[in-house]
Write an enzyme that holds these catalytic residues in place. Structure first.
Site, short mmCIF file in Angstrom:
data_model
loop_
_atom_site.label_atom_id
_atom_site.label_comp_id
_atom_site.label_asym_id
_atom_site.label_seq_id
_atom_site.Cartn_x
_atom_site.Cartn_y
_atom_site.Cartn_z
N CYS A 27 -22.47 -30.32 -35.55
CA CYS A 27 -22.16 -29.10 -34.72
C CYS A 27 -21.91 -29.64 -33.33
O CYS A 27 -21.76 -30.63 -32.91
CB CYS A 27 -23.31 -28.12 -34.62
SG CYS A 27 -24.03 -27.69 -36.22
N ARG A 31 -15.93 -30.23 -34.34
CA ARG A 31 -17.20 -30.53 -34.86
C ARG A 31 -17.94 -29.55 -35.82
O ARG A 31 -18.87 -29.91 -36.19
CB ARG A 31 -18.18 -30.79 -33.71
CG ARG A 31 -17.89 -31.83 -32.80
CD ARG A 31 -18.80 -31.72 -31.37
NE ARG A 31 -19.92 -32.32 -32.14
CZ ARG A 31 -20.50 -33.70 -32.08
NH1 ARG A 31 -19.63 -34.60 -32.06
NH2 ARG A 31 -21.71 -34.00 -32.74
N TRP A 70 -21.69 -26.13 -37.99
CA TRP A 70 -21.18 -26.44 -39.07
C TRP A 70 -22.50 -26.68 -40.06
O TRP A 70 -23.07 -27.55 -40.00
CB TRP A 70 -20.56 -27.97 -38.93
CG TRP A 70 -20.16 -28.82 -40.45
CD1 TRP A 70 -20.92 -29.58 -40.91
CD2 TRP A 70 -19.08 -28.53 -40.94
NE1 TRP A 70 -20.25 -30.03 -42.28
CE2 TRP A 70 -18.94 -29.41 -42.19
CE3 TRP A 70 -17.78 -27.94 -40.78
CZ2 TRP A 70 -18.00 -29.63 -42.78
CZ3 TRP A 70 -16.83 -28.07 -41.78
CH2 TRP A 70 -16.65 -28.70 -42.81
N ASN A 86 -28.03 -29.27 -32.59
CA ASN A 86 -27.03 -30.34 -33.46
C ASN A 86 -27.76 -31.45 -33.82
O ASN A 86 -28.54 -32.09 -33.31
CB ASN A 86 -25.92 -30.70 -32.67
CG ASN A 86 -25.02 -32.04 -33.25
OD1 ASN A 86 -24.92 -31.67 -34.51
ND2 ASN A 86 -24.62 -33.02 -32.58
N GLY A 87 -27.79 -31.42 -35.15
CA GLY A 87 -28.31 -32.53 -36.00
C GLY A 87 -29.25 -31.81 -37.20
O GLY A 87 -28.94 -30.62 -37.61
N GLU A 118 -9.02 -45.99 -55.02
CA GLU A 118 -8.83 -45.52 -53.51
C GLU A 118 -8.19 -46.20 -52.63
O GLU A 118 -7.52 -45.60 -51.93
CB GLU A 118 -10.48 -45.41 -53.23
CG GLU A 118 -10.88 -44.48 -51.88
CD GLU A 118 -10.15 -43.22 -51.76
OE1 GLU A 118 -9.45 -42.52 -52.62
OE2 GLU A 118 -10.11 -42.87 -50.19
N LYS A 121 -5.08 -44.79 -50.30
CA LYS A 121 -4.95 -44.65 -48.72
C LYS A 121 -3.91 -45.21 -48.15
O LYS A 121 -3.45 -44.80 -47.34
CB LYS A 121 -6.52 -45.46 -48.29
CG LYS A 121 -7.76 -44.84 -48.32
CD LYS A 121 -8.05 -43.69 -47.20
CE LYS A 121 -7.52 -42.23 -47.76
NZ LYS A 121 -8.52 -41.88 -48.83
N GLU A 156 -0.72 -42.90 -48.96
CA GLU A 156 -0.63 -41.55 -48.10
C GLU A 156 -0.47 -41.61 -46.83
O GLU A 156 0.04 -40.76 -46.22
CB GLU A 156 -1.97 -40.79 -48.67
CG GLU A 156 -3.34 -41.12 -48.01
CD GLU A 156 -4.27 -40.26 -48.52
OE1 GLU A 156 -5.60 -40.76 -48.60
OE2 GLU A 156 -4.20 -39.17 -48.61
N HIS A 194 -0.56 -57.48 -69.46
CA HIS A 194 -0.42 -56.74 -70.69
C HIS A 194 1.20 -55.93 -70.23
O HIS A 194 1.40 -54.80 -70.71
CB HIS A 194 -1.48 -55.66 -71.07
CG HIS A 194 -2.43 -56.31 -71.64
ND1 HIS A 194 -2.45 -56.79 -72.81
CD2 HIS A 194 -3.65 -56.30 -70.94
CE1 HIS A 194 -3.49 -57.62 -72.93
NE2 HIS A 194 -4.48 -57.30 -71.95
N LYS A 201 -4.95 -30.96 -45.64
CA LYS A 201 -6.16 -31.33 -45.83
C LYS A 201 -7.17 -30.61 -46.95
O LYS A 201 -7.82 -31.21 -47.78
CB LYS A 201 -6.78 -30.79 -44.28
CG LYS A 201 -8.45 -31.55 -44.41
CD LYS A 201 -8.52 -32.80 -44.33
CE LYS A 201 -10.23 -33.29 -44.76
NZ LYS A 201 -10.02 -34.77 -45.16
#
Ligand code: F6R
Length: 605
Positions: free
Chosen positions: A2, A27, A75, A101-102, A478, A482, A485, A501, A600
């Site tokens: 946050c 945030r 958040w 925040n936390g 992955e 990365k 993209e 193969h 996103k």
């Protein structure tokens, strides 16, 4: 994650708080609020949604006059994103307001204790315990009440607290969450991030964990946790404002890569107590689960691919992977004995939602591993485990992916214990390995200064191969995504043993091969594949731990990672590949945070 902000001085505080919150919106942005003192009364305004709604509700702060105030953009972690759960939270007597925040890890015990003492809770948040504790400990000494409160809290917190009886006085406390003080002339500020106050002052004081401070219009006093005043240095901010929003990093993606150790800690730490994994939100009847099906899209799917190995190995339950876009039309064979695990950072991915609904309709129980609290997937699932990565801004996921993996590891160990498929000593060993991961993630960030140089060497490649076996193969999937993209370089991920193969025909001098060799159970095998591709002229960049001298002597270039148990190594191994993709994209002048053609959150099919 946050954002918090505070002001005390001679100006009208609310417009300053609102401007600051706009800068902190990255945030968290599911709800927001401000509290301002006027005529010895605290006036609070809160809204669900964006800061813009709060500006509208308060007429840009004009409706809430007063020279001392605090603000928050949220958040959601504990409790859905609603007006009631939004900060600031007020004490029952209305004398105090707090922004936080936390995460307060011992809030359940504190809430019980305060309820027994007669305090009434309005919200579902962990934060509300703080303001009731301040009220409880207040007997005319604001500072003492703040100190006593901080001594009771476990977890991470940056706090801003105001008291109606003492307008013009603000207390802030810091423990494992960012908090910076802004030094003005006849006014002072605090915020989670300098961006929120850099329009007013470039002179700042950085608080350390365990410190707290008193802000008035003309002074800032900083104290250690025992209440002894300590001298602090005033630092001058020289960054430009745009850079400051990214915490001084060039891109959100880099900032988020760097945040991974902290995100990992937030994901793991509250869920391990006295050496035991606690997943309180998962009251599943494990005896009824005959198979697990994991579904997701993109990187979230690849996190599932790595997690599958850990779950199968520890729990001895068959785990099947299905892409959500395929599963939704596959007439899937699921029933009430199937546990569907859905992975999603945003919680809004259309294909994942559709696949989940389809499987639910057929009787499957759904466990969602999600980052965004209150998202569609979180709401539709039977059980939710949040990843606590904080908001992810860059389109390419980094901390979203690693925290998904960590939750899968927690799930695997927790389930294995429930099903009795793990020996107690092995369980304890793996739990302590899991606890060590945030530190090892930090080590991998610290131990590879050569990655920008390697990016200079490889950035002109037309295509790359990423190879590995077992969990190394899952990481290859992955790593290649990365690279594709954000740098727009074609990258093929391949199970190392499959090369011969067919695809080995594509290997030549201009085709670099990234060989993933962190999973010790299969590295010998991958080494023979490295020899195969080198024989055909390919340059090999290997990812391995330093002790693996055989690989060091085989590969053309090395990226080092700390030695991690094969069942848990994917979340450390991926980090240098994120860095490599980032630096290659930077070399190629790509728009790293907003790659072309991507969004996103993919809320359409
Ligand atoms: C790649 C990336 C995507 C997402 C995918 C699923 O870096 O971010 O592949 O992983 O679109 O998104 P969520 O996790 O929001 O469901």
């Amino acid at each position: 994650m946050c954002g918090i902000v505070g002001y005390t001085g001679v100006q009208n505080g609310a417009p300053i708080l609102l401007e600051g919150l706009k800068k902190l919106e990255y945030r968290g942005y599911d709800s927001a609020g401000i509290a301002v003192i006027q005529d010895r009364t605290i006036h609070i305004q809160k809204v669900t949604g964006r800061i813009a709604n709060l500006c509208e509700k308060t007429q840009d702060g004009l409706l809430t006059p007063g020279c001392t105030g605090i603000g928050h953009t949220r958040w959601a972690t504990h409790g859905a994103p609603t007006d009631t759960n939004a900060h600031p939270h007020a004490s029952n007597d209305g004398r105090f307001a707090v922004v936080h925040n936390g995460i307060i890890e011992n809030y359940v015990e504190l809430r019980r204790e305060l309820t027994e003492k007669g305090y009434h809770f309005e919200s579902e948040t962990d934060t509300e315990v703080i303001v009731h504790l301040v009220e409880h400990y207040y007997h005319g000494d604001f500072q003492k009440a703040v100190m006593k409160t901080a001594n009771r809290l476990q977890g991470s917190y940056a706090l801003g607290i105001i008291c109606a009886d003492e307008p013009g006085r603000v207390f802030v406390v810091r423990e494992a969450s960012p908090l910076i003080l802004g030094v003005g002339i006849g006014e002072n500020f605090f915020a989670s991030d300098v961006t929120a106050m850099v329009a007013y002052t470039r002179n700042v004081i950085y608080l350390e964990d365990g410190e707290f401070a008193e802000l008035t219009a003309n002074a800032i006093r900083v104290f250690d946790c025992a209440g002894r005043e300590i001298p602090k240095q005033i630092n001058r901010i020289t960054w430009d404002i745009q850079a400051a929003e990214k915490g001084g990093y060039d891109h959100f993606m880099l900032k988020e890569i760097m945040e991974q150790p902290r995100a990992a800690k937030a994901t793991i730490t509250p869920r391990i107590q006295s050496g035991q994994i606690q997943l309180d939100d998962l009251d599943l009847d494990f005896g009824n689960v005959r198979r697990i099906l994991i579904t997701a899209c993109g990187s979230a799917y690849y996190a599932g691919c790595a997690g599958k190995y850990t779950i199968e190995k520890l729990c001895r339950i068959p785990v099947q992977m299905e892409l959500a876009s395929e599963l939704r039309y596959a007439d899937p064979l699921v029933d009430e004995h199937t546990l569907l695990i859905v992975l999603s950072q945003s919680g809004e991915t259309a294909d994942t939602i559709a696949a989940m609904k389809e499987c639910r309709r057929r009787g499957a129980k759904v466990l969602a591993i999600v980052n965004v609290v209150g998202s569609t997937i979180a709401k539709l699932a039977d059980y939710v485990l949040y990843t606590w990565a904080g908001p992810e801004i860059a389109v390419a996921t980094t901390k979203g992916y690693t925290t998904q993996l960590l939750v899968l590891y927690l799930f695997a160990l927790y389930t294995a214990k429930k099903l009795n498929t793990i020996e107690e000593t092995e369980y304890c060993r793996l739990v302590s390995c899991l606890k060590a991961l945030p530190k090892q993630m930090q080590q991998v960030l610290d131990m590879n200064p050569a990655i920008p140089r390697l990016a200079k060497k490889y950035h002109q490649a037309y295509s790359m191969f990423f190879i590995g076996r077992n969990t190394d193969y899952a990481v290859a999937l992955e790593g290649a995504l990365k690279m594709k993209e954000i740098s727009y370089i074609h990258a093929e991920s391949y199970a190392a043993g499959e090369l011969k193969h067919g695809t080995i025909a594509l290997i030549h001098e201009m085709q670099p091969v990234i060989a993933l060799c962190c999973n010790e159970s299969v590295t010998e095998k991958t080494m023979s594949n490295i020899i195969e591709v080198k024989t055909r002229g390919a340059e090999v960049l290997a990812v391995a731990h330093r002790e693996n001298q055989k690989i060091v002597s085989l590969a053309d270039d090395m990226i080092y990672v700390p030695k991690v148990d094969p069942l848990l190594c994917a979340c450390v191994e991926i980090i240098p590949l994120q860095m490599l993709a980032y630096h290659v994209a930077k070399e190629n002048g790509c728009d790293i945070d907003k790659p072309m053609n991507l969004a996103k959150s993919v809320t359409v099919e």
